[in-house]
Design a protein around this motif. Structure first.
Motif, PDB file in Angstrom:
ATOM      1  N   PRO A  84      -6.016  27.770  22.858  1.00  0.00           N
ATOM      2  CA  PRO A  84      -5.724  29.328  22.914  1.00  0.00           C
ATOM      3  C   PRO A  84      -6.779  29.512  24.586  1.00  0.00           C
ATOM      4  CG  PRO A  84      -5.895  29.147  20.817  1.00  0.00           C
ATOM      5  CD  PRO A  84      -6.132  27.825  21.007  1.00  0.00           C
ATOM      6  N   ASP A  85      -7.901  29.092  24.329  1.00  0.00           N
ATOM      7  CA  ASP A  85      -8.235  28.706  25.709  1.00  0.00           C
ATOM      8  C   ASP A  85      -8.315  27.717  27.272  1.00  0.00           C
ATOM      9  OD1 ASP A  85     -10.545  29.396  23.938  1.00  0.00           O
ATOM     10  OD2 ASP A  85     -11.026  28.308  23.593  1.00  0.00           O
ATOM     11  N   VAL A  86      -7.175  27.106  26.264  1.00  0.00           N
ATOM     12  CA  VAL A  86      -6.922  26.250  27.665  1.00  0.00           C
ATOM     13  C   VAL A  86      -5.979  27.769  28.682  1.00  0.00           C
ATOM     14  CG1 VAL A  86      -5.280  24.552  28.512  1.00  0.00           C
ATOM     15  CG2 VAL A  86      -6.772  24.435  27.493  1.00  0.00           C
ATOM     16  N   PRO A  87      -5.740  27.893  29.588  1.00  0.00           N
ATOM     17  CA  PRO A  87      -4.520  28.562  30.500  1.00  0.00           C
ATOM     18  C   PRO A  87      -3.187  28.549  30.048  1.00  0.00           C
ATOM     19  CG  PRO A  87      -6.587  27.841  32.399  1.00  0.00           C
ATOM     20  CD  PRO A  87      -6.954  26.760  31.115  1.00  0.00           C
ATOM     21  N   ASP A  88      -2.492  29.929  30.466  1.00  0.00           N
ATOM     22  CA  ASP A  88      -0.447  28.811  30.270  1.00  0.00           C
ATOM     23  C   ASP A  88      -0.083  27.693  30.697  1.00  0.00           C
ATOM     24  OD1 ASP A  88      -1.433  31.116  28.261  1.00  0.00           O
ATOM     25  OD2 ASP A  88      -0.446  32.644  29.429  1.00  0.00           O
ATOM     26  N   ASP A  89      -0.125  27.958  32.024  1.00  0.00           N
ATOM     27  CA  ASP A  89       0.780  26.989  32.849  1.00  0.00           C
ATOM     28  C   ASP A  89      -0.131  25.464  31.475  1.00  0.00           C
ATOM     29  OD1 ASP A  89      -1.899  27.061  33.866  1.00  0.00           O
ATOM     30  OD2 ASP A  89      -0.858  26.765  35.731  1.00  0.00           O
ATOM     31  N   ILE A  90      -1.169  25.320  31.743  1.00  0.00           N
ATOM     32  CA  ILE A  90      -2.266  23.940  31.380  1.00  0.00           C
ATOM     33  C   ILE A  90      -1.467  23.716  30.003  1.00  0.00           C
ATOM     34  CG2 ILE A  90      -3.687  22.534  31.499  1.00  0.00           C
ATOM     35  CD1 ILE A  90      -5.203  24.422  33.588  1.00  0.00           C
ATOM     36  N   ARG A  91      -1.588  24.757  29.481  1.00  0.00           N
ATOM     37  CA  ARG A  91      -1.196  24.548  27.887  1.00  0.00           C
ATOM     38  C   ARG A  91       0.159  24.076  28.214  1.00  0.00           C
ATOM     39  NH1 ARG A  91      -1.256  29.454  25.544  1.00  0.00           N
ATOM     40  NH2 ARG A  91      -3.116  29.355  26.458  1.00  0.00           N
ATOM     41  N   ALA A  92       0.988  24.786  28.907  1.00  0.00           N
ATOM     42  CA  ALA A  92       2.481  24.648  28.528  1.00  0.00           C
ATOM     43  C   ALA A  92       2.862  22.751  29.831  1.00  0.00           C
ATOM     44  CB  ALA A  92       3.449  24.882  29.358  1.00  0.00           C
ATOM     45  N   TRP A  93       1.863  22.824  30.119  1.00  0.00           N
ATOM     46  CA  TRP A  93       2.785  21.137  30.559  1.00  0.00           C
ATOM     47  C   TRP A  93       1.417  19.896  29.726  1.00  0.00           C
ATOM     48  CZ3 TRP A  93      -0.777  17.218  32.398  1.00  0.00           C
ATOM     49  CH2 TRP A  93      -0.692  15.788  32.888  1.00  0.00           C
ATOM     50  N   LEU A  94       0.962  20.689  29.383  1.00  0.00           N
ATOM     51  CA  LEU A  94      -0.178  19.459  28.654  1.00  0.00           C
ATOM     52  C   LEU A  94       1.217  19.100  26.844  1.00  0.00           C
ATOM     53  CD1 LEU A  94      -3.803  20.038  28.436  1.00  0.00           C
ATOM     54  CD2 LEU A  94      -2.482  18.320  28.400  1.00  0.00           C
ATOM     55  N   ASP A  95       1.778  20.303  26.780  1.00  0.00           N
ATOM     56  CA  ASP A  95       2.647  20.616  25.590  1.00  0.00           C
ATOM     57  C   ASP A  95       4.029  19.389  25.807  1.00  0.00           C
ATOM     58  OD1 ASP A  95       0.657  22.403  24.451  1.00  0.00           O
ATOM     59  OD2 ASP A  95       2.372  23.933  24.237  1.00  0.00           O
ATOM     60  N   SER A  96       4.400  19.381  26.725  1.00  0.00           N
ATOM     61  CA  SER A  96       5.368  18.630  27.308  1.00  0.00           C
ATOM     62  C   SER A  96       5.286  17.362  27.900  1.00  0.00           C
ATOM     63  CB  SER A  96       6.058  19.692  28.749  1.00  0.00           C
ATOM     64  OG  SER A  96       5.257  19.295  29.835  1.00  0.00           O
ATOM     65  N   MET A  97       3.798  16.740  27.328  1.00  0.00           N
ATOM     66  CA  MET A  97       3.674  15.241  27.882  1.00  0.00           C
ATOM     67  C   MET A  97       4.020  14.659  26.722  1.00  0.00           C
ATOM     68  SD  MET A  97       2.564  15.281  30.811  1.00  0.00           S
ATOM     69  CE  MET A  97       4.285  16.612  31.329  1.00  0.00           C
ATOM     70  N   ASP A  98       4.102  13.550  27.395  1.00  0.00           N
ATOM     71  CA  ASP A  98       4.554  11.844  25.715  1.00  0.00           C
ATOM     72  C   ASP A  98       2.180  11.968  24.966  1.00  0.00           C
ATOM     73  OD1 ASP A  98       3.180  10.067  26.950  1.00  0.00           O
ATOM     74  OD2 ASP A  98       4.440  10.907  28.838  1.00  0.00           O
ATOM     75  N   GLU A  99       2.558  11.135  24.489  1.00  0.00           N
ATOM     76  CA  GLU A  99       1.661  11.256  23.581  1.00  0.00           C
ATOM     77  C   GLU A  99       0.313  10.238  24.341  1.00  0.00           C
ATOM     78  OE1 GLU A  99      -0.495   9.157  19.680  1.00  0.00           O
ATOM     79  OE2 GLU A  99       1.599   9.692  19.670  1.00  0.00           O
ATOM     80  N   LYS A 100       0.856   9.184  25.446  1.00  0.00           N
ATOM     81  CA  LYS A 100       0.154   8.035  25.999  1.00  0.00           C
ATOM     82  C   LYS A 100      -0.449   9.705  27.791  1.00  0.00           C
ATOM     83  CE  LYS A 100      -0.042   4.218  29.242  1.00  0.00           C
ATOM     84  NZ  LYS A 100       0.032   4.292  30.355  1.00  0.00           N
ATOM     85  N   THR A 101       0.396  10.272  27.538  1.00  0.00           N
ATOM     86  CA  THR A 101      -0.157  10.648  29.231  1.00  0.00           C
ATOM     87  C   THR A 101      -1.259  11.845  28.875  1.00  0.00           C
ATOM     88  OG1 THR A 101       2.116   9.853  30.456  1.00  0.00           O
ATOM     89  CG2 THR A 101       0.983  12.085  31.222  1.00  0.00           C
ATOM     90  N   LEU A 102      -0.562  12.539  27.649  1.00  0.00           N
ATOM     91  CA  LEU A 102      -1.146  14.002  27.159  1.00  0.00           C
ATOM     92  C   LEU A 102      -2.928  13.110  26.721  1.00  0.00           C
ATOM     93  CD1 LEU A 102      -1.633  16.288  25.429  1.00  0.00           C
ATOM     94  CD2 LEU A 102      -0.938  15.912  23.538  1.00  0.00           C
ATOM     95  N   ARG A 103      -2.766  11.395  25.923  1.00  0.00           N
ATOM     96  CA  ARG A 103      -4.162  11.263  26.087  1.00  0.00           C
ATOM     97  C   ARG A 103      -5.360  11.287  27.010  1.00  0.00           C
ATOM     98  NH1 ARG A 103      -2.799   6.900  22.703  1.00  0.00           N
ATOM     99  NH2 ARG A 103      -3.457   7.791  20.900  1.00  0.00           N
TER     100      ARG A 103
END
Length: 182
Positions: A84-103
């Motif tokens: 919840p501390d991460v800004p909305d746009d960055i959080r949404a982008w991270l949520d949409s990533m595959d596991e490798k890119t997220l890591r």
């Protein structure tokens, strides 16, 4: 004090994060009225400094210390305490990533947080994602931008001006600016 397997130290029924490097090891805790400082008893290395919490049963975590732990287990991102501390746009982008890119992205954000702090790292993430959402987040680009933002030296250059190639057009086509042949 002894940190648990997550690197959390229990002080007055509140849990303070020393970091994953201190998991299951002894931590020297300096408890003051306004801060809790956690260091290595052997080397004196500063693990973390947190504002002192009064009350009961709170986890006090610095996002810069949590992100490296999340980079190891990226599936935990969606349930993490710092999400919840991460800004909305960055959080949404991270949520949409595959596991490798997220890591890779969480590791890059963690590196930038350690170097510049959480807020400048989030600002740098926002700048990078606004300019190119497909590029991803990498420490070699994110950390320098976060450091410059922290120091107040960053102004996003915006779009790059394209060079004026009209002279080459005139040379190749043999026409002047009005389109008439010379």
């Amino acid at each position: 004090r002894t940190a648990d397997k997550y690197g959390l130290v229990d002080i007055d029924s509140n849990r303070y994060l020393a970091g994953p490097d201190s998991a299951r090891s002894r931590v020297l805790a300096a408890i003051r009225w306004d801060t809790v400082t956690l260091t290595s008893p052997a080397t004196g290395e500063l693990f973390a400094e947190h504002p002192r919490q009064y009350g009961r049963s709170r986890n006090v975590e610095d996002p810069a210390l949590v992100l490296p732990r999340l980079a190891v287990k990226p599936r935990a991102w969606r349930e993490s305490s710092i999400r919840p501390d991460v800004p909305d746009d960055i959080r949404a982008w991270l949520d949409s990533m595959d596991e490798k890119t997220l890591r890779e992205s969480l590791k890059a954000i963690g590196d930038a947080c350690r170097a510049a702090g959480f807020d400048p790292a989030m600002q740098a993430c926002g700048e990078i994602l606004r300019s190119n959402r497909d590029m991803g987040l990498h420490a070699d680009s994110l950390t320098p931008i976060a450091l410059r933002m922290r120091d107040g030296e960053w102004e996003y250059p915006g779009g790059i001006e394209e060079p004026d190639l009209s002279g080459y057009d005139r040379f190749i086509t043999g026409t002047d600016d009005g389109g008439e042949e010379r």
